[in-house]
Motif scaffolding. Sequence first.
Motif, PDB file in Angstrom:
ATOM      1  N   HIS A 105      -1.660   5.797  32.256  1.00  0.00           N
ATOM      2  CA  HIS A 105      -2.709   5.980  31.319  1.00  0.00           C
ATOM      3  C   HIS A 105      -4.155   6.194  32.216  1.00  0.00           C
ATOM      4  N   ASN A 106      -4.751   7.163  31.478  1.00  0.00           N
ATOM      5  CA  ASN A 106      -5.916   7.258  32.348  1.00  0.00           C
ATOM      6  C   ASN A 106      -7.255   7.014  31.462  1.00  0.00           C
ATOM      7  N   PHE A 107      -8.407   6.913  32.163  1.00  0.00           N
ATOM      8  CA  PHE A 107      -9.578   6.428  31.372  1.00  0.00           C
ATOM      9  C   PHE A 107     -10.471   7.909  31.504  1.00  0.00           C
ATOM     10  N   GLN A 108     -10.266   8.771  30.394  1.00  0.00           N
ATOM     11  CA  GLN A 108     -11.023   9.890  30.343  1.00  0.00           C
ATOM     12  C   GLN A 108     -12.550  10.010  30.485  1.00  0.00           C
ATOM     13  N   PRO A 109     -13.421   8.916  30.317  1.00  0.00           N
ATOM     14  CA  PRO A 109     -14.518   8.987  30.290  1.00  0.00           C
ATOM     15  C   PRO A 109     -15.216   9.195  31.903  1.00  0.00           C
ATOM     16  N   LEU A 110     -14.303   8.859  32.624  1.00  0.00           N
ATOM     17  CA  LEU A 110     -14.744   9.106  33.948  1.00  0.00           C
ATOM     18  C   LEU A 110     -14.056   9.922  34.608  1.00  0.00           C
ATOM     19  N   MET A 111     -13.251  11.007  33.685  1.00  0.00           N
ATOM     20  CA  MET A 111     -12.639  12.278  34.656  1.00  0.00           C
ATOM     21  C   MET A 111     -13.502  12.967  35.538  1.00  0.00           C
ATOM     22  N   TYR A 112     -14.635  13.030  34.702  1.00  0.00           N
ATOM     23  CA  TYR A 112     -15.801  14.078  35.569  1.00  0.00           C
ATOM     24  C   TYR A 112     -15.772  13.457  36.964  1.00  0.00           C
TER      25      TYR A 112
ATOM     26  N   PRO B 215      -8.190   9.607  41.841  1.00  0.00           N
ATOM     27  CA  PRO B 215      -7.331   9.626  40.690  1.00  0.00           C
ATOM     28  C   PRO B 215      -6.835   8.053  40.409  1.00  0.00           C
ATOM     29  N   GLY B 216      -6.487   7.440  41.409  1.00  0.00           N
ATOM     30  CA  GLY B 216      -5.832   6.067  41.490  1.00  0.00           C
ATOM     31  C   GLY B 216      -7.060   4.998  40.971  1.00  0.00           C
ATOM     32  N   SER B 217      -8.479   5.470  40.679  1.00  0.00           N
ATOM     33  CA  SER B 217      -9.370   4.451  40.398  1.00  0.00           C
ATOM     34  C   SER B 217      -9.406   4.590  38.830  1.00  0.00           C
ATOM     35  N   ILE B 218      -9.019   5.818  38.145  1.00  0.00           N
ATOM     36  CA  ILE B 218      -9.278   5.763  36.900  1.00  0.00           C
ATOM     37  C   ILE B 218      -7.985   5.879  36.063  1.00  0.00           C
TER      38      ILE B 218
ATOM     39  N   ASP C 212      -8.462  -1.480  39.924  1.00  0.00           N
ATOM     40  CA  ASP C 212      -9.380  -0.615  39.518  1.00  0.00           C
ATOM     41  C   ASP C 212     -10.582  -0.499  39.451  1.00  0.00           C
ATOM     42  N   LYS C 213     -10.894  -1.692  38.811  1.00  0.00           N
ATOM     43  CA  LYS C 213     -12.429  -2.142  38.660  1.00  0.00           C
ATOM     44  C   LYS C 213     -12.934  -2.329  39.894  1.00  0.00           C
ATOM     45  N   PHE C 214     -12.329  -3.249  40.811  1.00  0.00           N
ATOM     46  CA  PHE C 214     -12.874  -3.403  41.987  1.00  0.00           C
ATOM     47  C   PHE C 214     -13.087  -2.220  42.895  1.00  0.00           C
TER      48      PHE C 214
ATOM     49  N   SER D  84     -14.434  -1.763  31.506  1.00  0.00           N
ATOM     50  CA  SER D  84     -13.624  -1.126  30.497  1.00  0.00           C
ATOM     51  C   SER D  84     -12.422  -0.492  31.241  1.00  0.00           C
ATOM     52  N   LEU D  85     -12.513  -0.466  32.588  1.00  0.00           N
ATOM     53  CA  LEU D  85     -11.371   0.231  33.391  1.00  0.00           C
ATOM     54  C   LEU D  85     -10.139  -0.782  33.148  1.00  0.00           C
ATOM     55  N   VAL D  86      -9.006  -0.217  33.178  1.00  0.00           N
ATOM     56  CA  VAL D  86      -7.964  -1.178  33.032  1.00  0.00           C
ATOM     57  C   VAL D  86      -7.420  -1.836  34.365  1.00  0.00           C
ATOM     58  N   GLY D  87      -7.125  -3.265  34.613  1.00  0.00           N
ATOM     59  CA  GLY D  87      -6.870  -3.701  35.673  1.00  0.00           C
ATOM     60  C   GLY D  87      -7.780  -4.142  36.694  1.00  0.00           C
TER      61      GLY D  87
END
Lengths: 436, 436
Positions: free
Chosen positions: A39-46, A55-58, A390-392, A384-387
């Motif tokens: 699953h990826n966190f599209q709002p931070l793709m930029y 990539p692993g962070s989002i 990743d957040k940390f 909002s990031l999953v897990g």
Amino acid sequence: MSKKAKIIIIGAGFGGIKLTKSFYKKPVDVLLIDRNNYHNFQPLMYQVATGGLEPGSIAYPVRRIFRKYDNVNFRMAEVQSVDIHQNQIISSIGRIHYDYLVIASGSENKYFNFESVKDKLLTLKSLPEALKMRNTIFRNLERALANNRTEPIEEIMNIAIVGGGPAGIELAGALSEMRKHVLPKEFPELPLSKMSVNLYQSGPKLLAGMSEEASQKCLEYLQEMGVNVFLNTRVKEYDEHTITMDDGSKFTTDTVIWSAGVKGSPLKGFPDYCIDKGNRILVDEFNKVKGTDNIFAIGDVSAHESLDNPKGLPMLAPVAQQQGEHLGKNILRTIDNKPMEPFEYHNKGVMATIGRNRAVVDLPSIKFQGRFAWFVWMFVHIFSLVGFRDKFVTFIDWVESYFNYDQPLGMILKTAECEQDDEQKLNKKETVEEEK
Amino acid sequence: MSKKAKIIIIGAGFGGIKLTKSFYKKPVDVLLIDRNNYHNFQPLMYQVATGGLEPGSIAYPVRRIFRKYDNVNFRMAEVQSVDIHQNQIISSIGRIHYDYLVIASGSENKYFNFESVKDKLLTLKSLPEALKMRNTIFRNLERALANNRTEPIEEIMNIAIVGGGPAGIELAGALSEMRKHVLPKEFPELPLSKMSVNLYQSGPKLLAGMSEEASQKCLEYLQEMGVNVFLNTRVKEYDEHTITMDDGSKFTTDTVIWSAGVKGSPLKGFPDYCIDKGNRILVDEFNKVKGTDNIFAIGDVSAHESLDNPKGLPMLAPVAQQQGEHLGKNILRTIDNKPMEPFEYHNKGVMATIGRNRAVVDLPSIKFQGRFAWFVWMFVHIFSLVGFRDKFVTFIDWVESYFNYDQPLGMILKTAECEQDDEQKLNKKETVEEEK
């Protein structure tokens, strides 16, 4: 033991994940399918595209999200179409039967008059696309320094961004910060004053979905940061070296970022009357697909005919999430022979960031911009990031880059599968370096 | 102002980086060239391949390392050959003149009798190769669950590792830990008892470069962890489905990891007498290339004829680093018209890790194995990584996975450039899922 209803959910984006979660410990069998295993966190793709985040962070493996869900299975597969008469989907791993089908397959890039040159454009709809953008941008900077380059250095360094929505303005901001804070340190030999970042918006305002204040402030911020913003300017054509606008003006660049539009990404197999002009699946107030009994669509791929907005709801993560959560309850109600409840969207606000200390926030009750908006934006996105991990890690990346004015990353990561291609692309012509 | 000597260094590995650093603020002009724009920490590559670390945790942009070095320039380029008569290198960015040339281009995979099937093998010499390995392993697990697969499930899940050196045993250990701790949680439907990890070593002992105690303990550890170790077993052929050993035994697998050998990766342009059987460049006690005055080689690509060990020094990071540091001083001495000093290798110890709490350490004075060895291994590796951020993120990844028995990552990251290929590879045959 009665047979449990089998629910197939296509797409592990914001909508699909929320929906799947709503079936935790419920008496249904869920099969979640996505073409990727994450699953990826599209709002931070930029941020991935500009080297700010890995990539692993989002992104987060889907199987990990549903480890504790005994009634959820995941398959990585491409779904080609649906056979609505036989209640089966047709996929790269075969035909699979469903009792209920939910399409949450999101959206894809829409190229309008640039369809024929789409392979020359950089886009941001997936992690591979974001990594390609990052590789291209950093590779161009390396190429600008080659003794034997044949193009003008401006053409290699310049960047055109087409589209002034959230993705376009976030990229423009990140790239202009990179030019100001990172490149002088890492590419001291480059004549950075010759590098232009141009943003083209066909309409009269940036961030068309936001308030007038937000649009205006966004424009000011970008101009402060040295981005050349062109409003009411449509791009007409691109020949790999020069992009031409419909007013005849031209801009020389090897790098065109396309963020000018998206369209729904539905499956094949629906009658034409189910699909709207934006290639989205038409649904009723229960997110049920027109003319079907057991097929639903949520998120970017769905369009509510019945809701007030003539274009349907905005294609945003919160819409998809709210629809997913709501639909989960409705499907369970249906199984229990209870009537479904209509979906209503609760707008909790929209925000966008242009750069460090520069963001715009529209809440239903209040609108604000600037440093506090940026902290709000950062807080909301990190949490909002999953897990936890990743957040940390994201948090560390950002704290560090806040103090350093730095991007942690910027590696041009070729892939083994593509290396031959890359080598062919490398200019192998020999020239003699001129002695200084 | 007298003209400064121009030093070209080819390769930003351990040797090239140390050497370049030794010219900080010295009156020379350094041009460092690498085909990638990042330095990577090869000893932890197996962690990227098995999903334990992100590429960004073990790689660092070269330009960032040398930000404060006014006399160092970096170019990302492929160097094809050297013209020793004209003192020029020939590269993808043109011909470039040098006064001193240092080749630190490292080593590449050597396939022996498997040369013809090398495209079917997974390897670990670069980040793209490591990512390809990770993608293949995780994609196979997804594929094993497809309703329409045609191969036996064992063939898809089994893994063969050829070569019992550090990379081979580290991969075998990491994969068997993944099978035990991660896969049961994430792939609960897979019959993991049918998944074998086999390690083939042509010689009589694992970790041939280490002590008898280390080799013996390594074998015990791997066997405890469920790896099938075959000593004195040479692989004979591979047909994409079955690997055959020279004793006639066979193993059915789609996944063959090749860590059985490396060879030097020199430039073209040297007379044959400069290159040894391992494709390494022969150097004297000053790391000077045979028959030249101003060309040097360090690290994996170099072979000391003069040193006692008939095969030259081991191809290890510390050797390259010591040579780089030493050569920097020698080049500066030469420029000052002082005589060079011969290189001596100081062996500070060798270590390898098999898994959590299982490592083997050979120091010159003492040898030990087990949990303490593992902590030593971890400490040394974390603190050897370049740059604070990498260390810190790596540390978090590891602390987290120590407590969770988990890998933080496992995403199958396709690249935009390759997506079409990938889609063609996907099995698109339709079959009907059997109802349970």
